[in-house]
Design a protein around this motif. Sequence first.
Motif, PDB file in Angstrom:
ATOM      1  N   ASN A 140       1.506  -8.972   8.075  1.00 34.45           N
ATOM      2  CA  ASN A 140       0.998  -7.678   8.524  1.00 34.45           C
ATOM      3  C   ASN A 140       1.265  -6.538   7.543  1.00 34.45           C
ATOM      4  O   ASN A 140       0.829  -5.413   7.782  1.00 34.45           O
ATOM      5  N   ALA A 141       1.963  -6.825   6.461  1.00 34.77           N
ATOM      6  CA  ALA A 141       2.234  -5.797   5.452  1.00 34.77           C
ATOM      7  C   ALA A 141       1.068  -5.695   4.475  1.00 34.77           C
ATOM      8  O   ALA A 141       0.296  -6.641   4.296  1.00 34.77           O
ATOM      9  N   ASP A 142       0.950  -4.530   3.849  1.00 35.00           N
ATOM     10  CA  ASP A 142      -0.045  -4.395   2.781  1.00 35.00           C
ATOM     11  C   ASP A 142       0.364  -5.201   1.559  1.00 35.00           C
ATOM     12  O   ASP A 142      -0.489  -5.659   0.797  1.00 35.00           O
ATOM     13  N   LEU A 143       1.669  -5.369   1.395  1.00 34.78           N
ATOM     14  CA  LEU A 143       2.198  -6.105   0.249  1.00 34.78           C
ATOM     15  C   LEU A 143       3.524  -6.717   0.655  1.00 34.78           C
ATOM     16  O   LEU A 143       4.365  -6.039   1.252  1.00 34.78           O
ATOM     17  N   ALA A 144       3.731  -7.982   0.336  1.00 33.73           N
ATOM     18  CA  ALA A 144       4.983  -8.667   0.665  1.00 33.73           C
ATOM     19  C   ALA A 144       5.664  -9.124  -0.610  1.00 33.73           C
ATOM     20  O   ALA A 144       5.058  -9.798  -1.451  1.00 33.73           O
ATOM     21  N   LEU A 145       6.932  -8.742  -0.757  1.00 27.74           N
ATOM     22  CA  LEU A 145       7.738  -9.173  -1.891  1.00 27.74           C
ATOM     23  C   LEU A 145       8.624 -10.332  -1.458  1.00 27.74           C
ATOM     24  O   LEU A 145       9.279 -10.274  -0.409  1.00 27.74           O
ATOM     25  N   ASP A 146       8.654 -11.373  -2.279  1.00 25.82           N
ATOM     26  CA  ASP A 146       9.382 -12.602  -1.961  1.00 25.82           C
ATOM     27  C   ASP A 146      10.838 -12.476  -2.385  1.00 25.82           C
ATOM     28  O   ASP A 146      11.148 -12.423  -3.579  1.00 25.82           O
ATOM     29  N   ALA A 147      11.742 -12.427  -1.404  1.00 27.26           N
ATOM     30  CA  ALA A 147      13.181 -12.337  -1.690  1.00 27.26           C
ATOM     31  C   ALA A 147      13.909 -13.574  -1.187  1.00 27.26           C
ATOM     32  O   ALA A 147      15.084 -13.519  -0.822  1.00 27.26           O
ATOM     33  N   ALA A 148      13.243 -14.703  -1.192  1.00 25.00           N
ATOM     34  CA  ALA A 148      13.832 -15.939  -0.665  1.00 25.00           C
ATOM     35  C   ALA A 148      14.965 -16.436  -1.558  1.00 25.00           C
ATOM     36  O   ALA A 148      14.948 -16.234  -2.776  1.00 25.00           O
TER      37      ALA A 148
END
Length: 328
Positions: A140-148
Amino acid sequence: MHPHPQPSPEAVRASADRTFGIEIQALQALQRRIDARFVQAVGMILDCPGRVVVTGIGKSGHVARKIAATLASTGTPAFFMHAAEAIHGDLGMLTGQDILLAISYSGSAHELITIISVAKRMGTRIIALTGHAGSELARNADLALDAAVDQEACPLNLAPTASTTAALVLGDAIAVACLEARGFNREDFARSHPGGALGRRLLTSVADIMRSGAALPRVAPGTLIPDALTEMSAKGMGMAIVLEDKRPVGLFTDGDLRRMIAQHGDIRTLPVSAGMSRHPRSIPADAPAIEAASIMDAHKLNQMLVLDGDGLLLGALHMHDLLAAKVI
């Protein structure tokens, strides 16, 4: 409760080594995943007409608070909004001009899901920082940053450790990239930290700490040495400013006094003009106090005059004034 037996020093050091190793590996893996999405996130923040509202809950909330503080102190208007408080009234802080930076490793914290549903209706742009790219938050975000991360440093793989470190460093990377893009410098940093040592050094001006008016030791060129010494002792600056038509023509210092005694012996009938130092160094009142400190240190001066643009006396500085103001 019975105290637990103390582990051996070797076991404690081995535990620390494991924690460092796991968290360093997590950061190295995260660094390799920095891609166009990170660049896009920085661009969104730089173009944002409002503020960056950083939100999270639990351990992610603590990280979010620190990231918001780092952004705000490095030139990006930002504040922290607690996710639980947001759904009970604090969501009124958010506007459609802002960017919501939502932090949740699972990406499923219901408080954040509620917040982003409201934010989307407001037209607020959303950047998610999460460890699960397929989570509801990420979708649902405009942009998702991967912090896995592959694993937590916690041996039970439960307590957020490596994951919170990864989120924190990713937030720092965003803040620093924005700082550099804005050309944010030491003076800008000082204005954000006026109470700190750097703020004092860069924001304090000569006018803020100079002595002026009746506090200045003033004499005329023809003033006899004994009278000049009386003025010097009364004002406690270790010098007398020698004025002619309101313009400084010299300084008579403790050092000048010693040199005159060595040269003449009895100096009671001599005027200060016979031993004053001519062409004393000066500085404008609006100059940074740290600049005065640098000049005085370079030329081994204890005092310096403060003049206006026409060469008229405004005040004077003593090295003790700089020390008292914690400029040096």
